[in-house]
Design a protein around this motif. Structure first.
Motif, PDB file in Angstrom:
ATOM      1  N   PRO A 401       0.733  -1.143   0.241  1.00 19.61           N
ATOM      2  CA  PRO A 401       0.297  -0.455  -0.358  1.00 19.61           C
ATOM      3  C   PRO A 401       1.191   0.757   0.004  1.00 19.61           C
ATOM      4  O   PRO A 401       2.163   1.345   0.664  1.00 19.61           O
ATOM      5  N   GLY A 402       0.283   2.466  -0.822  1.00 18.99           N
ATOM      6  CA  GLY A 402       1.471   3.786  -0.605  1.00 18.99           C
ATOM      7  C   GLY A 402       0.561   4.817  -0.497  1.00 18.99           C
ATOM      8  O   GLY A 402      -1.217   4.344  -1.123  1.00 18.99           O
ATOM      9  N   ARG A 403       0.449   6.053  -0.279  1.00 16.66           N
ATOM     10  CA  ARG A 403      -0.732   6.771  -0.756  1.00 16.66           C
ATOM     11  C   ARG A 403       0.048   8.266  -1.770  1.00 16.66           C
ATOM     12  O   ARG A 403       1.580   8.301  -1.459  1.00 16.66           O
ATOM     13  N   ASP A 404       0.079   8.742  -2.591  1.00 18.78           N
ATOM     14  CA  ASP A 404       0.398   9.463  -3.810  1.00 18.78           C
ATOM     15  C   ASP A 404       0.652  10.828  -3.088  1.00 18.78           C
ATOM     16  O   ASP A 404      -0.352  10.980  -1.555  1.00 18.78           O
ATOM     17  N   HIS A 405       0.396  11.991  -3.792  1.00 21.90           N
ATOM     18  CA  HIS A 405       0.883  14.247  -3.817  1.00 21.90           C
ATOM     19  C   HIS A 405      -0.344  13.974  -3.059  1.00 21.90           C
ATOM     20  O   HIS A 405      -1.651  13.652  -3.771  1.00 21.90           O
ATOM     21  N   TRP A 406      -1.305  14.784  -2.258  1.00 16.38           N
ATOM     22  CA  TRP A 406      -2.020  15.481  -2.240  1.00 16.38           C
ATOM     23  C   TRP A 406      -2.237  16.820  -1.768  1.00 16.38           C
ATOM     24  O   TRP A 406      -1.551  16.974  -1.124  1.00 16.38           O
ATOM     25  N   PRO A 407      -2.363  17.593  -2.618  1.00  9.29           N
ATOM     26  CA  PRO A 407      -2.098  19.348  -2.237  1.00  9.29           C
ATOM     27  C   PRO A 407      -3.934  19.953  -1.770  1.00  9.29           C
ATOM     28  O   PRO A 407      -3.245  21.061  -1.176  1.00  9.29           O
ATOM     29  N   ARG A 408      -4.204  19.281  -2.280  1.00  6.98           N
ATOM     30  CA  ARG A 408      -5.858  19.722  -1.982  1.00  6.98           C
ATOM     31  C   ARG A 408      -6.355  20.215  -0.746  1.00  6.98           C
ATOM     32  O   ARG A 408      -7.042  20.867   0.010  1.00  6.98           O
ATOM     33  N   ALA A 409      -5.420  19.279   0.147  1.00  8.08           N
ATOM     34  CA  ALA A 409      -5.680  19.131   2.144  1.00  8.08           C
ATOM     35  C   ALA A 409      -4.688  18.580   2.758  1.00  8.08           C
ATOM     36  O   ALA A 409      -4.170  17.796   2.269  1.00  8.08           O
ATOM     37  N   PHE A 410      -4.060  19.285   3.890  1.00  2.00           N
ATOM     38  CA  PHE A 410      -2.454  18.546   4.268  1.00  2.00           C
ATOM     39  C   PHE A 410      -2.759  19.672   5.573  1.00  2.00           C
ATOM     40  O   PHE A 410      -3.042  21.091   5.548  1.00  2.00           O
ATOM     41  N   SER A 411      -2.389  18.929   6.350  1.00  2.00           N
ATOM     42  CA  SER A 411      -1.927  19.468   7.978  1.00  2.00           C
ATOM     43  C   SER A 411      -0.962  20.401   7.932  1.00  2.00           C
ATOM     44  O   SER A 411       0.364  19.240   7.237  1.00  2.00           O
ATOM     45  N   ASN A 412      -0.480  20.873   9.087  1.00  6.77           N
ATOM     46  CA  ASN A 412       1.006  21.763   9.265  1.00  6.77           C
ATOM     47  C   ASN A 412       0.398  21.876  10.942  1.00  6.77           C
ATOM     48  O   ASN A 412      -0.781  22.525  11.178  1.00  6.77           O
TER      49      ASN A 412
END
Length: 484
Positions: A401-412
């Motif tokens: 399993p993996g997860r790809d790039h996602w600029p639409r939503a993220f946290s900091n």
């Protein structure tokens, strides 16, 4: 995101070791002698002294504030850390359970128990987004405000670290022997000074501060005869410059003097060596951060801002990330969940120790800590064959399993800076795919950091290569909840 988009993203990602920073500014490794051989064209490339406009001068008024940016190269999975989605379904939800934090109603995943225990000391921003799907463009959007979605080999705009260094250096001569801007294994792959020139780039420190052999070359020389020799060579270079200076109508060679003075100061002032010397820290403090490269990087960052460095950047990359040395958890690179487990203990310990230390040492008004990557990871899990065995990755050909790039939503996360902590800003939908409350973009991110540094981002412009006034932030505004 379609499967074809995911495949394209996976194919463009760097392979093993590609994220290891090599640094762009090792001017001290060869000593001061290098300055004596600079020709006029080389000098002009170093730095061009500019006359600041009134707005620039106002914007750059020094405040005794500092920023530590902790960079997660490749992008951290927001839904497996700070924004868990337990009801999103098996196609989206990871294997990690949620845990309560010190803040009522706020939950993280089980990977972050130490940060959960001190969640009242920082604020989670869950509604960051940008529009670039690649690492270069995503990094440039977040760190320089470049709206372009295309990946470019070099930045078009200077990053916020360089801009802040430039503005502050123009506002007031620096008295502290340490550089204003230091990067410890910094995020330089896709960012840099652009039209401001390399003289405003970080003093770069590479390597593992936890290694017994770690050292910063050519700082704090103890040999008085060597110091004298370097001083004589520096004076000789100035004498040889006399003819060239007669043609230097824009006073551009004065930039070399300032650059050289900084190098000489680093070489000859014993305070510089002390600031970089982690052996002066209490062993219990070193243990608290973690006796590994990430823990000691963040401890060194705290030590340096306490000594007067104003802009600190450091990347959490390398072997502690897993096989490909970054957070880019495509299935071809890592088993995403094994990778998150693999790195979480060191990450959780180092970041929580830094935040606690900032408050314990009374630096929480002065120092703003920001922890972020360029984007998040796809909420929907994808499966592909591994391209190689290693830490957090199965043998080549194994479906994982993996997860790809996602600029639409993220946290900091944000700590210190005099901000009100123990809060959550914004929200994403039930799957973590899109922001549904309080969208914050790169301009907001940058304006918030500039505000802490005493820079009025909306009204501040810097002249580019063609002499045109260019705004340091042309969209967005400081996030009110993150303004101290």
């Amino acid at each position: 995101m379609t499967e074809s988009q995911s495949a394209r993203m996976a194919s463009c990602c760097p392979g093993p070791g590609a994220w290891r920073t090599t640094g762009r500014r090792h001017f001290l490794q060869t000593g001061i002698a290098g300055f004596a051989s600079l020709s006029l064209p080389q000098v002009l490339k170093l730095r061009s002294q500019r006359t600041l406009s009134a707005s620039e001068t106002t914007a750059a008024q020094r405040k005794k504030t500092a920023v530590i940016m902790v960079w997660q190269p490749g992008g951290c999975s927001h839904i497996d850390t700070y924004d868990p989605k337990q009801d999103s379904g098996s196609e989206y939800r990871g294997p990690f359970s949620t845990i309560s934090t010190k803040v009522s109603g706020l939950q993280f995943t089980e990977l972050l128990p130490r940060q959960a225990a001190i969640a009242d000391k920082f604020t989670v921003l869950r509604s960051m987004q940008q529009t670039a799907g690649g690492h270069p463009a995503g990094s440039m959007q977040l760190l320089s405000g470049d709206p372009d979605t295309r990946d470019k080999p070099k930045p078009r705009y200077p990053d916020w670290m360089t801009v802040a260094n430039y503005l502050r250096s123009q506002a007031e001569p620096r008295q502290n022997p340490l550089p204003a801007y230091v990067g410890i294994n910094p995020p330089l792959e896709y960012n840099g000074p652009a039209y401001l020139g390399d003289a405003y780039s970080p003093f770069t420190v590479m390597g593992d501060p936890n290694s017994p052999s770690f050292s910063v070359p050519n700082i704090g020389l103890a040999d008085t005869s060597e110091v004298t020799r370097l001083g004589r060579r520096s004076n000789l270079r100035r004498n040889l410059d006399t003819l060239e200076r007669a043609f230097d109508q824009r006073a551009e060679l004065a930039a070399l003097d300032e650059f050289e003075i900084q190098a000489m100061t680093l070489l000859t002032n014993p305070r510089t060596k002390e600031a970089f010397d982690l052996s002066r820290e209490d062993p219990r403090t070193r243990d608290r951060y973690g006796r590994n490269s990430w823990g000691q990087q963040l401890l060194l960052a705290r030590r340096l801002v306490e000594a007067g460095v104003e802009i600190m950047t450091t990347s959490l990359s390398g072997a502690l990330c897993g096989r490909v040395h970054n957070w880019d958890d495509h299935a071809v690179n890592h088993h995403v969940f094994d990778a998150l487990r693999f790195r979480s203990a060191a990450y959780d310990q180092a970041v929580s120790a830094l935040i606690e230390d900032i408050y314990d040492r009374g630096l929480d008004k002065q120092v703003l800590v920001v922890v972020t990557g360029e984007f998040g990871r796809t909420p929907k899990i994808e499966y592909s064959p591994s391209t190689g065995a290693g830490d957090a990755s199965a043998p080549a050909g194994t479906i994982q399993p993996g997860r790809d790039h996602w600029p639409r939503a993220f946290s900091n996360i944000w700590a210190g800076g005099g901000i009100q902590t123990g809060r959550v800003i914004g929200a994403t939908d039930k799957r973590g795919e899109d922001v549904v409350e309080r969208i914050c973009g790169p301009g907001d991110f940058l304006a918030t950091i500039y505000h802490h540094l005493g820079i009025d981002a909306p009204s501040t412009m810097i002249r580019d290569f063609n002499g045109r006034p260019t705004p340091i932030v042309d969209h967005g505004k400081a996030i009110p909840e993150l303004m101290g």
